[in-house]
Enzyme design. Structure first.
Site, PDB file in Angstrom:
ATOM      1  CD  GLU A  72       8.809   7.057  -2.479  1.00 51.73           C
ATOM      2  OE1 GLU A  72       9.298   6.351  -3.384  1.00 51.73           O
ATOM      3  OE2 GLU A  72       8.939   6.828  -1.265  1.00 51.73           O
ATOM      4  CE  LYS A  92       9.342   0.140   2.164  1.00 49.62           C
ATOM      5  NZ  LYS A  92       9.976   1.472   2.224  1.00 49.62           N
TER       6      LYS A  92
END
Length: 728
Positions: free
Chosen positions: A55, A190
């Site tokens: 990405e 996360k």
């Protein structure tokens, strides 16, 4: 490791027949015009080699500059070193780029341009408005699937945000995982997210979550521990690859999360990082930071509060994920599943089967120095007579130094290659670090490097060291080009014999015997020949070669052996004078003839008209590069080939001037790309079959490519793609 690589290589060899059949079947499927797949990535996909998608949001929004760009480069190197081809994805100039150049990475990461964070929701808007977009996990998955890439490495996935029961803030990554068959190798989600709800949501979407390694605990990005169990645990890359292959054989269209814990040595700071995360969360709530701005804000604050420890941990886990992803992709490829996981991908990579364009001449390292424009009047370098200003010349000046792969023939081949031509470079390189860099860069682009020659240990790779003033114009340059004269005629003969090129371009850096060989080989094979004069001292080399052919090879009429030349006005002048001196042309046009033509082309200097007419009997088509004045063109009349027609192609203006060094080479590369990709423009004997208006259109389009080079610090713009020739 060596045994593993040998096994994988053997497996790929056994798969060739099946892959060829698969490519034949997939060729019927249309490739999206929005996809711009880098040549090396395209070649890997076509051959069934392992490819790992990466990405770009992590570059633009996930890390500060320059660590972001450095990390992106290192991650690509790790993927390559672990057996796969890296393919970083971003949205650039209205197309989805799968595989980025170093210049693209810099654009995304240096903060000089606005970069839009693009998920699936944003992609159409970003592309239609030709904005610069960095793809999130969801955007990268979609693009990877379109390109036929099955494995994707990132830092961490998005998830369900804390308080989502009130805000409904759920990352698009999760829904993408439920509908796009791409494996996402990450360090979990996360810890700023609601991890229990994230796992619940993935279960609802039917997404397998695999803990990779010895523990089945779902990692929490900076921490190896979340207190939550993943549904599945696999310890080896081959096991994950088999799961992906089976998922495809079931016809399922979901992705797979492969959760890799952060390396132990970087997990020790997780307690301090968690405390910093909690403090950053409270700050974001107080400031009202929400949506797609939340994660970049939180990561920035956490880096600040941990004194950079979180950044080091972030970099370490991304690299680790890339290594694991590459191993998984390699295993999947060995099972015949490099594209098999994504069983119903809508698009397939294109292949090239056309006769190549051969480009013979110089490959070099370009060192481009540019003096800063913000110096005081007393210290700024004047553009004229720099070397006479001894006080200024004998000191240093603040500025920018940029190093890139260059050389006239290499630049031409690179431009043509990026514009869609199957360009093959024939050049000499030294067995040194610079030569390694040049060859590696050409390989990265997917260009054929079989005909690069290494003369010996004492030969140095060519270097072109240029100094530019604040406005981008060339002030002075030093060129170490001795190695170009060592390119052997035998190397050129081998290239012609192996490739049977449709067209060939030779620059004047090579020796006269090399030019003779090129012209004779092209004559025998019916290839179109374009000569790039390169410089005033070297531009007459082709005339010497023609004289040798005339006297030593019993070719009475050497006119038309070179079908096009592309000089600037100074080179044109010298070639005209030398052709007269050598008796290759019989005389100059009368002043009255020149004056009559000048009435219709008042913007052209009379000397340019005179020199064009002088050389016309020898070179039937000439494109003169006039810089800011555009281009002058001469070619035969369609009704009478002995009658020349002269035109002036009006100039285009760049929006800014970064570097003028590669504009001429880019223009020639663009002309060649158009000749190469339109077979009807070249006759079986190699001569050009071009109406004047067709040639003018070709040159006008090539000027746009030259402008792109001027607007770039690269000698050839890294933003080139086949669409650059199709814009009106």
């Amino acid at each position: 490791m060596h045994i593993c690589k040998l096994r994988l290589s053997a497996a790929w060899t056994l798969r060739r027949a099946e892959l060829s059949q698969r490519r034949l079947l997939s060729s019927a499927r249309k490739q999206s015009p929005l996809l711009n797949i880098a040549p090396r990535v395209r070649e890997a996909l076509s051959n069934g080699e392992p490819v790992v998608a990466l990405e770009s949001t992590i570059i633009s929004h996930g890390m500060p500059y320059p660590q972001n760009v450095e990390t992106a480069r290192e991650v690509e190197q790790i993927v390559a070193a672990s057996g796969s081809i890296p393919a970083t994805i971003a949205l650039i100039d209205g197309r989805i780029h799968v595989g980025l150049s170093d210049g693209d990475l810099l654009r995304l990461g240096n903060g000089r341009e606005t970069v839009v964070k693009a998920s699936r929701r944003d992609m159409a808007a970003v592309l239609s408005q030709r904005l610069l977009g960095a793809t999130t996990v969801s955007g990268t998955m979609l693009a990877a699937h379109m390109a036929g890439i099955s494995v994707f490495a990132t830092g961490g996935i998005g998830g369900v945000h804390r308080g989502a029961e009130d805000t409904m803030d759920v990352s698009a990554d999760l829904t993408e995982l439920g509908r796009t068959p791409v494996a996402v190798v990450c360090a979990g989600a996360k810890s700023i997210l609601d991890l229990p709800k994230t796992l619940e949501y993935l279960e609802t979407q039917g997404v397998p979550v695999v803990a990779f390694g010895d523990s089945n605990e779902f990692p929490a990005f900076f921490s190896q521990h979340s207190g939550l169990q993943a549904p599945w645990k696999l310890q080896r890359a081959e096991q994950v690859a088999q799961l992906l292959k089976t998922n495809a054989e079931l016809g399922l269209q979901n992705g797979v999360v492969v959760a890799v814990p952060i390396p132990e040595e970087h997990a020790k700071a997780s307690v301090d990082i968690e405390q910093a995360i909690e403090a950053a969360l409270r700050e974001s709530e107080r400031l009202g930071v929400k949506g797609k701005e939340a994660t970049p804000f939180l990561l920035k604050r956490v880096v600040e509060r941990t004194g950079g420890a979180s950044l080091l941990a972030n970099i370490a886990l991304v690299k680790n994920n890339a290594r694991v992803a590459s191993q998984i992709a390699a295993s999947l490829a060995s099972m015949g599943g490099s594209q098999g996981f994504s069983t119903t991908a809508s698009y397939s990579p294109e292949t090239r089967t056309d006769q190549p364009l051969l480009v013979i001449g110089c490959a070099a390292i370009d060192i481009t120095s540019r003096v800063d424009s913000n110096q005081s009047a007393e210290s700024a370098i004047p553009e004229v007579d720099l070397l006479r200003q001894t006080k200024l010349a004998a000191t240093s000046h603040p500025g920018t130094v940029f190093t890139s792969v260059g050389g006239v023939a290499q630049n031409i081949a690179r431009a043509a290659h990026l514009l869609g031509a199957n360009a093959v470079l024939v050049a000499s390189l030294g067995q040194d670090a610079h030569g390694t860099v040049v060859a590696a860069d050409l390989n990265r682009m997917g260009m054929d490097t079989r005909f690069l020659q290494y003369p010996g240990s004492g030969a140095r790779t060519a270097i072109y060291n240029a100094l530019h003033g604040p406005n981008g114009d060339l002030v002075a340059a030093v060129a170490d080009m001795h190695i170009n004269g060592l390119l052997s005629p035998q190397q050129i003969e081998e290239a012609f014999s192996s490739l049977r090129p449709r067209a060939v371009c030779v620059d004047a850096n090579v020796s006269m015997p090399a030019i003779v060989t090129t012209l004779m080989q092209a004559r025998e094979s019916g290839a179109c020949v374009v000569f790039e004069p390169t410089s005033v001292p070297k531009c007459t080399n082709v005339l010497s070669a023609l004289l040798v052919i005339k006297h030593s090879h019993a070719v009475a009429d050497v006119s038309g052996l070179v079908h096009m030349i592309t000089p600037n006005s100074l080179e044109l002048q010298r070639m005209s004078e030398a052709a007269l001196e050598l008796g290759l042309v019989e005389g100059v046009p009368t002043a009255a003839t020149v004056s009559e033509i000048a009435k219709f082309h008042y913007s052209l200097d009379a000397s340019v008209i005179r020199n064009l007419l002088t050389l016309f009997p020898l070179f039937p088509t000439v494109v003169v590069k006039l810089g800011e004045q555009g281009a002058a063109v001469i070619s035969p009349s369609p009704r009478n080939a002995t009658r020349p027609i002269i035109r002036h192609i009006q100039p285009l203006k760049p929006s800014l001037v970064e570097n003028s060094s590669g504009a001429g080479d880019s223009l020639v590369g663009a002309i060649l790309a158009q000749l190469h990709t339109r077979s009807e423009l070249v006759s079986p004997d190699g001569s050009l079959s071009l109406a004047p208006q067709e040639l003018d259109t070709i040159v006008s389009r090539a000027q746009r490519v030259a402008i792109m080079a001027i607007e770039s610090m690269h000698t050839v713009s890294d933003r080139l793609n086949p669409d650059a020739l199709n814009k009106d």
